[in-house]
Design an enzyme around this catalytic site. Sequence first.
Site, PDB file in Angstrom:
ATOM      1  N   LYS A  49      -7.108 -27.513 -11.577  1.00 41.67           N
ATOM      2  CA  LYS A  49      -7.682 -26.880 -12.544  1.00 41.67           C
ATOM      3  C   LYS A  49      -8.697 -27.835 -13.564  1.00 41.67           C
ATOM      4  CE  LYS A  49      -3.588 -27.222 -14.456  1.00 41.67           C
ATOM      5  NZ  LYS A  49      -2.128 -26.803 -15.220  1.00 41.67           N
ATOM      6  N   THR A  77      -5.531 -24.406 -27.867  1.00 37.15           N
ATOM      7  CA  THR A  77      -5.157 -24.267 -26.247  1.00 37.15           C
ATOM      8  C   THR A  77      -3.895 -24.677 -25.997  1.00 37.15           C
ATOM      9  OG1 THR A  77      -6.451 -26.067 -26.000  1.00 37.15           O
ATOM     10  CG2 THR A  77      -7.610 -24.138 -25.741  1.00 37.15           C
ATOM     11  N   GLY A  92      -0.237 -24.834 -24.659  1.00 40.29           N
ATOM     12  CA  GLY A  92       0.387 -24.191 -23.626  1.00 40.29           C
ATOM     13  C   GLY A  92      -0.557 -23.643 -22.391  1.00 40.29           C
ATOM     14  N   THR A  93      -1.706 -24.111 -22.382  1.00 41.32           N
ATOM     15  CA  THR A  93      -2.370 -23.352 -21.275  1.00 41.32           C
ATOM     16  C   THR A  93      -1.748 -23.564 -19.917  1.00 41.32           C
ATOM     17  OG1 THR A  93      -4.615 -23.785 -22.749  1.00 41.32           O
ATOM     18  CG2 THR A  93      -4.776 -23.390 -20.311  1.00 41.32           C
ATOM     19  N   GLY A  94      -1.607 -24.899 -19.320  1.00 40.81           N
ATOM     20  CA  GLY A  94      -0.892 -25.200 -18.261  1.00 40.81           C
ATOM     21  C   GLY A  94       0.214 -24.447 -17.906  1.00 40.81           C
ATOM     22  N   CYS A  95       1.302 -24.468 -18.792  1.00 44.16           N
ATOM     23  CA  CYS A  95       2.473 -23.742 -18.645  1.00 44.16           C
ATOM     24  C   CYS A  95       2.122 -22.090 -18.342  1.00 44.16           C
ATOM     25  CB  CYS A  95       3.416 -23.924 -19.998  1.00 44.16           C
ATOM     26  SG  CYS A  95       3.819 -25.450 -20.508  1.00 44.16           S
TER      27      CYS A  95
END
Length: 265
Positions: free
Chosen positions: A175, A207, A209-212
């Site tokens: 990412k 932003t 919580g983007t990865g989860c």
Amino acid sequence: MPIPPRVLTVAGSDSGGGAGIQADLKTMLALGVHGMSVVTAVTAQNSRGVQGSWPLPAETVRAQFRSVVDDIGVQAVKTGMLASAELVETVAGLLAGVHAPVVVDPVGVSKHGAPLLAASALDAVRGRLLPLATVATPNLDEVAWLTGVRVVVEADLRKAADAVLAFGPEWALIKGGHLDGPDAVDLLTDGEEEYWLRAVRHPNRHTHGTGCTLASAIASGLAKGYPVPESVTRAKDYVTGAIAAGFPLGGGIGPVDHGWTFRAP
């Protein structure tokens, strides 16, 4: 009534509701799958940061996992915050007996810089967890932590992916959202096929919580039977919309909007 695909998240709880188990289950609902959870740790967390973190005992994690998998079954699994080397080993042992795609989000540090995984767990993540992954989804900080590779420009993403794939996942999604530039660029590859995924970068600081959210969206696509490239592409589209619709909460960084598809005109 048709039974929706079943997806299990194995991750920590975010009391602020923007990341972790809470984000995973919201994402799964938005994408039409049945979400289930194994809680690995409890955090005291809000928009300003993580005030405390408490890993659960390995036997508690094991009991939750067996309870869900042995009765309900799963069609995809997503892992997030695993907190300690013991929990990484425990979860890896459990996943080894599951015949379903696994998305590994190797969470090490929160968006606010708080450690979410003990330093002693690095070898377990490399040697036990990543080899079980259908897709591994590290961000650039996690790539550096796992491999020592520092990504500075877009061209470095390929080198980062090769380093992650060396630990055994079938696919690596690197990412690149932290790179400079007008687009948020990610690289998905299995070492042979390459997919460069681009989306307009939205100027929104909310932003959390983007990865989860992205990892859970990928797992949802896999549970529906989509191949990895299509699952990742759909997940990228979903999380891009969620980032654009992120909203302020409290006095710090707010969450992405997991329900943006319900509110979109």
